[in-house]
Design a protein around this motif. Structure first.
Motif, PDB file in Angstrom:
ATOM      1  N   ALA A   1      48.235  39.738  30.574  1.00 26.17           N
ATOM      2  CA  ALA A   1      48.237  38.420  29.908  1.00 26.17           C
ATOM      3  C   ALA A   1      48.846  39.154  28.482  1.00 26.17           C
ATOM      4  N   LEU A   2      49.077  40.134  28.096  1.00 29.29           N
ATOM      5  CA  LEU A   2      50.388  40.952  27.331  1.00 29.29           C
ATOM      6  C   LEU A   2      51.577  39.883  27.790  1.00 29.29           C
ATOM      7  N   THR A   3      51.972  39.941  29.073  1.00 30.90           N
ATOM      8  CA  THR A   3      53.375  39.421  28.935  1.00 30.90           C
ATOM      9  C   THR A   3      53.043  37.709  29.865  1.00 30.90           C
ATOM     10  N   ASN A   4      52.079  37.365  30.389  1.00 33.14           N
ATOM     11  CA  ASN A   4      51.292  36.122  30.456  1.00 33.14           C
ATOM     12  C   ASN A   4      49.616  35.589  30.230  1.00 33.14           C
ATOM     13  N   PRO A   5      49.982  34.944  29.300  1.00 29.76           N
ATOM     14  CA  PRO A   5      47.762  34.848  28.587  1.00 29.76           C
ATOM     15  C   PRO A   5      47.467  34.367  29.516  1.00 29.76           C
ATOM     16  N   ALA A   6      48.453  32.697  30.124  1.00 29.16           N
ATOM     17  CA  ALA A   6      47.908  31.660  31.191  1.00 29.16           C
ATOM     18  C   ALA A   6      47.540  32.479  32.340  1.00 29.16           C
ATOM     19  N   VAL A   7      46.996  33.582  32.697  1.00 29.21           N
ATOM     20  CA  VAL A   7      46.872  34.234  33.990  1.00 29.21           C
ATOM     21  C   VAL A   7      45.622  34.097  34.944  1.00 29.21           C
ATOM     22  N   ARG A   8      45.091  33.670  35.691  1.00 28.56           N
ATOM     23  CA  ARG A   8      43.986  33.985  36.203  1.00 28.56           C
ATOM     24  C   ARG A   8      44.108  34.057  37.676  1.00 28.56           C
ATOM     25  N   CYS A   9      42.479  34.756  38.025  1.00 25.20           N
ATOM     26  CA  CYS A   9      42.232  35.393  39.165  1.00 25.20           C
ATOM     27  C   CYS A   9      41.580  34.427  39.671  1.00 25.20           C
ATOM     28  N   VAL A  10      41.867  34.236  40.994  1.00 24.92           N
ATOM     29  CA  VAL A  10      41.814  32.531  41.766  1.00 24.92           C
ATOM     30  C   VAL A  10      41.094  32.835  42.999  1.00 24.92           C
ATOM     31  N   GLY A  11      41.343  34.509  43.876  1.00 27.77           N
ATOM     32  CA  GLY A  11      40.086  34.629  44.440  1.00 27.77           C
ATOM     33  C   GLY A  11      40.315  35.835  44.806  1.00 27.77           C
ATOM     34  N   LEU A  12      38.920  36.274  45.239  1.00 28.99           N
ATOM     35  CA  LEU A  12      38.182  37.661  45.865  1.00 28.99           C
ATOM     36  C   LEU A  12      39.052  37.820  48.195  1.00 28.99           C
TER      37      LEU A  12
ATOM     38  N   LEU B   1      50.186  38.439  42.276  1.00 25.67           N
ATOM     39  CA  LEU B   1      49.896  39.661  42.379  1.00 25.67           C
ATOM     40  C   LEU B   1      48.465  39.983  42.860  1.00 25.67           C
ATOM     41  N   THR B   2      47.892  40.840  44.043  1.00 20.03           N
ATOM     42  CA  THR B   2      47.404  41.675  44.582  1.00 20.03           C
ATOM     43  C   THR B   2      46.707  42.406  44.127  1.00 20.03           C
ATOM     44  N   VAL B   3      45.549  42.863  43.744  1.00 24.79           N
ATOM     45  CA  VAL B   3      45.242  43.739  42.625  1.00 24.79           C
ATOM     46  C   VAL B   3      43.885  44.411  43.311  1.00 24.79           C
TER      47      VAL B   3
ATOM     48  N   VAL C   1      36.248  44.783  36.919  1.00 27.99           N
ATOM     49  CA  VAL C   1      37.905  45.069  37.030  1.00 27.99           C
ATOM     50  C   VAL C   1      38.568  43.448  36.894  1.00 27.99           C
ATOM     51  N   ILE C   2      38.238  42.884  37.313  1.00 20.29           N
ATOM     52  CA  ILE C   2      38.827  41.465  37.172  1.00 20.29           C
ATOM     53  C   ILE C   2      39.010  40.638  35.780  1.00 20.29           C
ATOM     54  N   GLN C   3      38.149  41.803  35.290  1.00 20.91           N
ATOM     55  CA  GLN C   3      38.402  40.804  33.367  1.00 20.91           C
ATOM     56  C   GLN C   3      39.533  41.694  32.839  1.00 20.91           C
ATOM     57  N   ARG C   4      39.196  43.194  33.129  1.00 22.56           N
ATOM     58  CA  ARG C   4      40.564  44.475  32.663  1.00 22.56           C
ATOM     59  C   ARG C   4      42.143  43.818  33.758  1.00 22.56           C
ATOM     60  N   ASN C   5      41.745  43.626  34.753  1.00 21.59           N
ATOM     61  CA  ASN C   5      43.075  42.854  35.453  1.00 21.59           C
ATOM     62  C   ASN C   5      43.172  41.710  34.579  1.00 21.59           C
ATOM     63  N   VAL C   6      42.912  41.007  34.456  1.00 25.23           N
ATOM     64  CA  VAL C   6      43.545  39.194  33.453  1.00 25.23           C
ATOM     65  C   VAL C   6      43.875  40.105  32.033  1.00 25.23           C
ATOM     66  N   ASP C   7      42.952  41.239  31.617  1.00 22.85           N
ATOM     67  CA  ASP C   7      43.274  41.472  29.946  1.00 22.85           C
ATOM     68  C   ASP C   7      44.599  41.576  29.662  1.00 22.85           C
TER      69      ASP C   7
ATOM     70  N   SER D   1      55.006  42.810  36.646  1.00 21.66           N
ATOM     71  CA  SER D   1      55.599  40.870  36.984  1.00 21.66           C
ATOM     72  C   SER D   1      55.118  39.675  36.486  1.00 21.66           C
ATOM     73  N   GLN D   2      54.469  39.603  35.440  1.00 19.11           N
ATOM     74  CA  GLN D   2      53.777  38.742  34.814  1.00 19.11           C
ATOM     75  C   GLN D   2      53.664  37.436  35.836  1.00 19.11           C
ATOM     76  N   PRO D   3      52.346  38.300  36.454  1.00 21.47           N
ATOM     77  CA  PRO D   3      51.617  36.857  37.529  1.00 21.47           C
ATOM     78  C   PRO D   3      51.134  35.394  36.645  1.00 21.47           C
ATOM     79  N   ASP D   4      51.352  35.188  37.124  1.00 23.46           N
ATOM     80  CA  ASP D   4      49.945  33.732  37.143  1.00 23.46           C
ATOM     81  C   ASP D   4      49.076  33.940  37.820  1.00 23.46           C
ATOM     82  N   ALA D   5      49.053  34.337  39.165  1.00 22.61           N
ATOM     83  CA  ALA D   5      47.605  34.775  39.772  1.00 22.61           C
ATOM     84  C   ALA D   5      47.384  35.537  39.962  1.00 22.61           C
ATOM     85  N   LEU D   6      46.380  35.740  40.038  1.00 27.15           N
ATOM     86  CA  LEU D   6      45.517  37.213  40.515  1.00 27.15           C
ATOM     87  C   LEU D   6      44.882  36.634  41.851  1.00 27.15           C
ATOM     88  N   VAL D   7      44.914  37.918  42.625  1.00 30.68           N
ATOM     89  CA  VAL D   7      43.695  38.286  43.304  1.00 30.68           C
ATOM     90  C   VAL D   7      42.912  39.712  43.818  1.00 30.68           C
TER      91      VAL D   7
END
Length: 345
Positions: free
Chosen positions: A284-295, A149-151, A275-281, A245-251
């Motif tokens: 994580a409600l629906t996918n605790p393993a979510v990671r931000c992988v890039g900018l 998911l792009t944020v 912004v990164i940390q709040r999006n991850v938090d 969306s239950q993302p595994d990865a965020l950009v």
């Protein structure tokens, strides 16, 4: 389960920008030009100060003579209403038999004179910002497949373009991947999707679940982000999309040098790390393993050397690959995806 039927549009298009002079509010038209240039025959502007898309200026009669099939409204106004100053042009286009394609919140059919003109000529009034009926409430249940998911730190800074470029490069690498459109321009480009900013808030997460259903374990959905979680006007859609969306990865997407929310000059942007940390938090409600992988950064206003230095500094500060996907491609983000989640193909 409610089906998402493809929206069948008739090119070539006459892109209507009205008298809008701000490029960020003409992003629909600009997006169609960038990603579907072969479908664009010309532009129709109500003033010479309006955004120039680099297309021929055509009247309705000239457009019809050139084989144009549809007038596509290319602006996204705050509030989503159809301005009175547009009506004569839209009605004339409908009377000429052109389909009218809109992505505003106000339905085209709800304008009596426009609806009457379309009925008389047989033109279609197509509202891509109308979600399907009977949307479900989100379940939060784990779905198979992988999702990116792009944020963003703000609106109108590259979430859609980033998702489209990522999908393009992942496909070139042999990945099983789909672009999932969540806004009007993305839907016009992809031909299908769900306009999440038009969904009643109780059903936002459920709609996001529908947008990216279960898939094979090696399949990626690249989901177009909406709004920004710290945005004073459009934060709600961002939260619902993150959860559903239950993302595994965020950009995370950003515009180099932007300091305040576009159109809200009294609202400063939050720091990128927050912004990164709040999006991850939230995700994580629906996918605790979510990671931000890039900018992903829009550096269009910077010179090449300045842009490269800016991206290198951003990458060092945040410990993430940073790129302008349109200028420099997404190879470093794809590499981070493979390191984190395994081979793409």
């Amino acid at each position: 389960m409610v089906e998402m039927s493809p929206i069948h549009l008739k090119p070539p298009y006459l892109l209507f920008v009205g008298d809008e002079h701000r490029p960020s509010y003409a992003k629909t038209a600009l997006g169609i030009v960038d990603w579907r240039p072969d479908s664009c025959a010309g532009q129709l502007r109500l003033s010479t100060e309006a955004v120039d898309l680099g297309l021929p200026d055509l009247s309705i009669d000239n457009a019809r003579a050139r084989g144009v099939q549809s007038l596509l409204i290319g602006t996204a106004l705050v509030g989503g209403a159809i301005p009175d100053v547009w009506l004569d042009t839209l009605i004339a286009a409908a009377r000429a038999g052109l389909d009218i394609i809109g992505g505003l919140h106000q339905r085209l059919e709800d304008v009596p004179a426009l609806a009457a003109a379309a009925r008389q000529s047989g033109a279609r009034l197509i509202d891509v910002r109308t979600p399907p009926e009977a949307l479900p409430v989100g379940t939060g249940k784990k779905r198979s497949g992988k999702r990116l998911l792009t944020v963003g730190t703000d609106c109108a800074l590259g979430k859609k373009y980033t998702a489209l470029q990522l999908e393009k490069e992942m496909r070139a690498e042999g990945a099983h991947v789909d672009f999932r459109a969540s806004g009007q321009t993305g839907i016009m480009i992809a031909g299908q999707g769900l306009p999440l900013d038009a969904v009643i808030s109780d059903f936002l997460s459920g709609a996001a679940e529908m947008l990216s259903p279960s898939a094979d374990d090696n399949h990626w959905d690249v989901i177009e982000g909406q709004g920004a979680i710290f945005h004073p006007g459009y934060g709600a859609v961002s939260h619902g999309l993150l959860i559903g969306s239950q993302p595994d990865a965020l950009v995370l997407c950003h515009h180099a040098g932007r300091t305040h929310v576009s159109g809200w000059p009294d609202t400063p942007l939050m720091p990128i790390k927050d912004v990164i940390q709040r999006n991850v938090d939230i995700a994580a409600l629906t996918n605790p393993a979510v990671r931000c992988v890039g900018l992903s950064v829009n550096t269009a206003h910077l010179g090449k050397i300045e842009a490269e230095a800016y991206l290198a500094d951003l990458s060092q500060v945040h410990g993430l690959p940073a790129t302008d996907p349109i200028r420099f491609g997404c190879a470093n983000i794809l590499q981070a995806l493979e390191v984190t989640f395994g081979p793409l193909a």
